[in-house]
Design an enzyme around this catalytic site. Structure first.
Site, mmCIF file in Angstrom:
data_model
loop_
_atom_site.group_PDB
_atom_site.id
_atom_site.type_symbol
_atom_site.label_atom_id
_atom_site.label_comp_id
_atom_site.label_asym_id
_atom_site.label_seq_id
_atom_site.Cartn_x
_atom_site.Cartn_y
_atom_site.Cartn_z
ATOM 1 N N ASP A 1 1.261 -1.000 -0.248
ATOM 2 C CA ASP A 1 0.068 -0.529 0.031
ATOM 3 C C ASP A 1 0.805 1.323 -0.004
ATOM 4 O O ASP A 1 1.426 1.118 0.903
ATOM 5 C CB ASP A 1 -0.663 0.000 0.996
ATOM 6 N N ARG B 1 -0.565 4.437 -0.368
ATOM 7 C CA ARG B 1 -1.210 5.892 -0.346
ATOM 8 C C ARG B 1 -0.742 6.216 1.027
ATOM 9 O O ARG B 1 0.245 6.203 1.845
ATOM 10 C CB ARG B 1 -2.142 5.308 -0.105
#
Ligand SMILES: [Zn+2]
Length: 187
Positions: free
Chosen positions: A121, A123
């Site tokens: 991830d 983000r």
């Protein structure tokens, strides 16, 4: 980072009657979708762009279901959806499709990202504080199953976590299971 902010405009949609405002951060343009007036501690959903899910209705993930549920909920209860332009957990569309090609060969979502040289991830959520500050929102009720998102929003006062429950289908069941088992999602 210099953030450029649009005017507020009215956006009637199939999910409700909303106000929208765009926040331009470099080459990324995010959107706040909200109901007025905003409460002192509104429901907030932070949604990351998923073109294949949001626009095409892909069954490989639950993004569109989550987005539709969030929009329907804020239509009823008030609040805000912050739509962040970080496609494919922020690896971009081309890399995401390459990851899907690896998944076609049997890798799971995390293994595929690793093979491409990315974290599971990528983000980031710094812009969320900027957006909430713009509306003078100091406390929120966060709509999420993702405890990492609660940690990532550490400078925001989250007074309550509201779960977002999506039913699995035959295509996304394995993906949802990986989210639960290996990414700590509370499903
Ligand atoms: Zn998706």
């Amino acid at each position: 980072m210099n953030i450029k902010i649009s005017e507020v405009a009215h956006l009637p949609s199939r999910f409700g009657d909303f106000q929208v405002q765009a926040f331009q951060e470099g080459h990324k343009e995010h959107l706040a979708i909200f109901k007025t007036p905003l409460e002192e501690a509104p429901i907030v959903r932070v949604h990351s762009e998923c073109l294949t899910g949001d626009a095409i209705g892909s069954l490989k993930c639950d993004c569109r279901d989550q987005l539709e549920l969030a929009l329907s909920l804020i239509e009823k209860e008030g609040g805000m959806v912050i739509y962040l332009r970080q496609e494919g957990r922020n690896i971009g569309l081309r890399n995401k499709i390459n990851a899907y090609a690896l998944q076609d060969q049997g890798l799971n979502t995390i293994e595929a990202n690793h093979q491409l040289g990315f974290a599971a991830d990528e983000r980031t959520y710094e812009i969320v504080s900027t957006i909430l500050e713009h509306y003078k929102i100091q406390k929120i009720r966060l709509l999420t199953n993702n405890p990492n998102k609660i940690n990532a929003l550490e400078n925001i006062d989250i007074i309550e976590r509201l779960p977002i429950i999506i039913n699995a289908n035959e295509h996304n069941a394995a993906y949802l299971q990986v989210k639960k088992d290996e990414m700590g999602h509370l499903l």
